[in-house]
Each structure stands twice: as C-alpha cells, then as structure tokens.
Design a protein around this motif. Structure first.
Motif, PDB file in Angstrom:
ATOM      1  N   VAL A   1      -8.026   2.154  11.557  1.00 28.18           N
ATOM      2  CA  VAL A   1      -8.571   2.425  10.845  1.00 28.18           C
ATOM      3  C   VAL A   1      -9.163   2.097   9.213  1.00 28.18           C
ATOM      4  CG1 VAL A   1      -8.938   4.703   9.002  1.00 28.18           C
ATOM      5  CG2 VAL A   1      -7.693   4.606  10.929  1.00 28.18           C
ATOM      6  N   LYS A   2     -10.513   1.955   8.774  1.00 30.42           N
ATOM      7  CA  LYS A   2     -10.182   0.694   8.204  1.00 30.42           C
ATOM      8  C   LYS A   2     -11.755   1.403   6.856  1.00 30.42           C
ATOM      9  CE  LYS A   2     -10.170  -3.603  11.193  1.00 30.42           C
ATOM     10  NZ  LYS A   2     -11.242  -4.348  11.358  1.00 30.42           N
ATOM     11  N   TYR A   3     -11.103   0.824   5.269  1.00 26.57           N
ATOM     12  CA  TYR A   3     -11.871   1.469   4.550  1.00 26.57           C
ATOM     13  C   TYR A   3     -12.337   0.161   4.069  1.00 26.57           C
ATOM     14  CZ  TYR A   3     -13.568   3.797   0.485  1.00 26.57           C
ATOM     15  OH  TYR A   3     -14.417   3.967  -0.139  1.00 26.57           O
ATOM     16  N   GLY A   4     -14.181   0.141   4.702  1.00 30.78           N
ATOM     17  CA  GLY A   4     -14.330  -1.685   3.681  1.00 30.78           C
ATOM     18  C   GLY A   4     -13.951  -2.547   5.130  1.00 30.78           C
ATOM     19  N   SER A   5     -13.052  -3.681   4.658  1.00 30.63           N
ATOM     20  CA  SER A   5     -12.502  -4.182   5.571  1.00 30.63           C
ATOM     21  C   SER A   5     -10.849  -4.062   5.179  1.00 30.63           C
ATOM     22  CB  SER A   5     -12.723  -5.695   5.011  1.00 30.63           C
ATOM     23  OG  SER A   5     -11.880  -5.863   3.725  1.00 30.63           O
ATOM     24  N   ARG A   6     -10.401  -3.253   4.963  1.00 33.21           N
ATOM     25  CA  ARG A   6      -9.413  -3.321   4.509  1.00 33.21           C
ATOM     26  C   ARG A   6      -8.663  -1.719   5.704  1.00 33.21           C
ATOM     27  NH1 ARG A   6      -7.436  -6.801   0.104  1.00 33.21           N
ATOM     28  NH2 ARG A   6      -9.181  -7.003  -1.095  1.00 33.21           N
ATOM     29  N   PRO A   7      -7.550  -2.724   6.085  1.00 29.17           N
ATOM     30  CA  PRO A   7      -6.608  -2.132   7.620  1.00 29.17           C
ATOM     31  C   PRO A   7      -6.156  -0.456   6.181  1.00 29.17           C
ATOM     32  CG  PRO A   7      -5.979  -3.188   7.469  1.00 29.17           C
ATOM     33  CD  PRO A   7      -6.889  -3.540   6.781  1.00 29.17           C
ATOM     34  N   LEU A   8      -5.974   0.620   6.323  1.00 26.16           N
ATOM     35  CA  LEU A   8      -5.298   2.073   6.072  1.00 26.16           C
ATOM     36  C   LEU A   8      -4.015   1.663   6.407  1.00 26.16           C
ATOM     37  CD1 LEU A   8      -8.331   4.709   6.298  1.00 26.16           C
ATOM     38  CD2 LEU A   8      -7.329   3.374   3.811  1.00 26.16           C
ATOM     39  N   GLU A   9      -2.639   1.831   6.089  1.00 27.93           N
ATOM     40  CA  GLU A   9      -1.432   2.523   6.435  1.00 27.93           C
ATOM     41  C   GLU A   9      -1.715   3.746   6.692  1.00 27.93           C
ATOM     42  OE1 GLU A   9       2.293   0.695   5.253  1.00 27.93           O
ATOM     43  OE2 GLU A   9       1.992   1.239   3.896  1.00 27.93           O
ATOM     44  N   LEU A  10      -1.642   3.751   7.925  1.00 29.78           N
ATOM     45  CA  LEU A  10      -1.405   5.020   8.144  1.00 29.78           C
ATOM     46  C   LEU A  10       0.158   5.768   7.987  1.00 29.78           C
ATOM     47  CD1 LEU A  10      -3.509   5.129  11.328  1.00 29.78           C
ATOM     48  CD2 LEU A  10      -4.265   5.896   9.601  1.00 29.78           C
ATOM     49  N   ALA A  11       0.979   5.043   8.266  1.00 28.78           N
ATOM     50  CA  ALA A  11       2.664   5.770   7.821  1.00 28.78           C
ATOM     51  C   ALA A  11       3.135   3.874   7.285  1.00 28.78           C
ATOM     52  CB  ALA A  11       3.556   5.555   9.020  1.00 28.78           C
ATOM     53  N   LYS A  12       4.909   4.158   7.010  1.00 30.19           N
ATOM     54  CA  LYS A  12       5.087   3.238   6.749  1.00 30.19           C
ATOM     55  C   LYS A  12       5.019   2.349   7.416  1.00 30.19           C
ATOM     56  CE  LYS A  12       7.512   1.558   3.334  1.00 30.19           C
ATOM     57  NZ  LYS A  12       7.155   0.948   1.910  1.00 30.19           N
ATOM     58  N   GLY A  13       4.172   0.190   6.744  1.00 25.81           N
ATOM     59  CA  GLY A  13       4.381  -0.019   7.761  1.00 25.81           C
ATOM     60  C   GLY A  13       3.167  -0.017   9.198  1.00 25.81           C
ATOM     61  N   LYS A  14       2.804   1.179   8.914  1.00 28.19           N
ATOM     62  CA  LYS A  14       1.627   0.675  10.374  1.00 28.19           C
ATOM     63  C   LYS A  14       0.708   1.430  10.193  1.00 28.19           C
ATOM     64  CE  LYS A  14       5.991   2.104  13.268  1.00 28.19           C
ATOM     65  NZ  LYS A  14       6.356   3.509  14.054  1.00 28.19           N
TER      66      LYS A  14
END
Length: 146
Positions: free
Chosen positions: A89-102
């Motif tokens: 899941v990306k916000y802009g070009s940054r992937p969101l960290e859904l859980a710690k380190g994942k």
C-alpha cells in the motif's frame, strides 16, 4: 410542503475545508479504489483507464487548452519468489508500514487480491491507518523542502 414531508430536514452546512487527516484518508482511499478496479479488469481480461485533464499549448495558435488523457496507473502488486501475489500500500511513492517491519500483504491469487485491497480500503476509511499515512505524508513533504 407535502412533497418535502417525506424527507428528513436538517441544519447541517458543508464545511469550508476538510481536516488534513480526512483529506489524506480520502486520497489513499481513491488510490485503493483505482487499484481494485485495475485488479478486477485484469481478472476479467478488460482494460481500465482513469482519465485526467492536461493543459497543453497549441503550437500553431499559441493558446492553451485542456486535453483529456489517460492517467498512468502502476500496479501495486507483484509475485514473490514462491509465486504468491503480494502488494504494498503506497502513499505517494512511499510504501506504508502496515505492521512493525512489514510493508506488504501476501495473498494466494488475484481473486484474493481484490478482497484484500477492499479490506485495506475499508480500514483506511475507518481511520485505522492514520498514523502510517501521517508518517508517509511527512516523508513526502520533507522531500520537497530545500
């Protein structure tokens, strides 16, 4: 007034501006909707395109005009080394960290991909990923600073 009697009338007014958290949430929700539609179209074997307007300058007359063009959509999913479908899941070009380190979600097949994207979309709309969106938004804004 007998026609309006069946409606529930209220004194609510449209807000002048929406809070930044809600704006970011809606932005990510719209991007997830695009990904869901893109995944569904690939499963069905059809094409999916989102239109946007681009302003171009006519070389002959020198006037600017709006032209409708297809928006370039990139898939957020890929196949890992085991052959499973994963998506970030990306916000802009940054992937969101859904859980710690994942940062990614693993699903078995494209049909499960649509269900997982819809689940993430409902979580975003419920506000469960607001902290992650805020971190990604800050990182994106930081990139524009000098």
């Amino acid at each position: 007034m007998s026609t309006l009697d069946g409606l529930k009338l209220s004194t609510a007014k449209k807000p002048a501006h929406i809070p930044a958290v809600v704006f970011r949430r809606n932005k990510l929700s719209n991007k997830l909707w695009e990904q869901i539609q893109l995944a569904k179209s690939q499963i069905d074997g059809t094409s999916f395109a989102v239109k946007k307007f681009r302003t171009v300058k006519d070389k002959e007359t020198g006037l600017r005009k709006s032209v409708e063009v297809n928006k370039r959509l990139r898939e957020w999913w890929f196949k890992n080394e085991l052959g499973k479908v994963c998506f970030c899941v990306k916000y802009g070009s940054r992937p969101l960290e859904l859980a710690k380190g994942k940062h990614s979600v693993e699903v078995g097949n494209p049909a499960e991909l649509v269900k997982a994207l819809e689940l993430v979309k409902s979580a975003v709309e419920a506000g469960e990923l607001d902290a992650q969106i805020e971190l990604a938004s800050g990182a994106v804004r930081k990139g524009f600073g000098r």
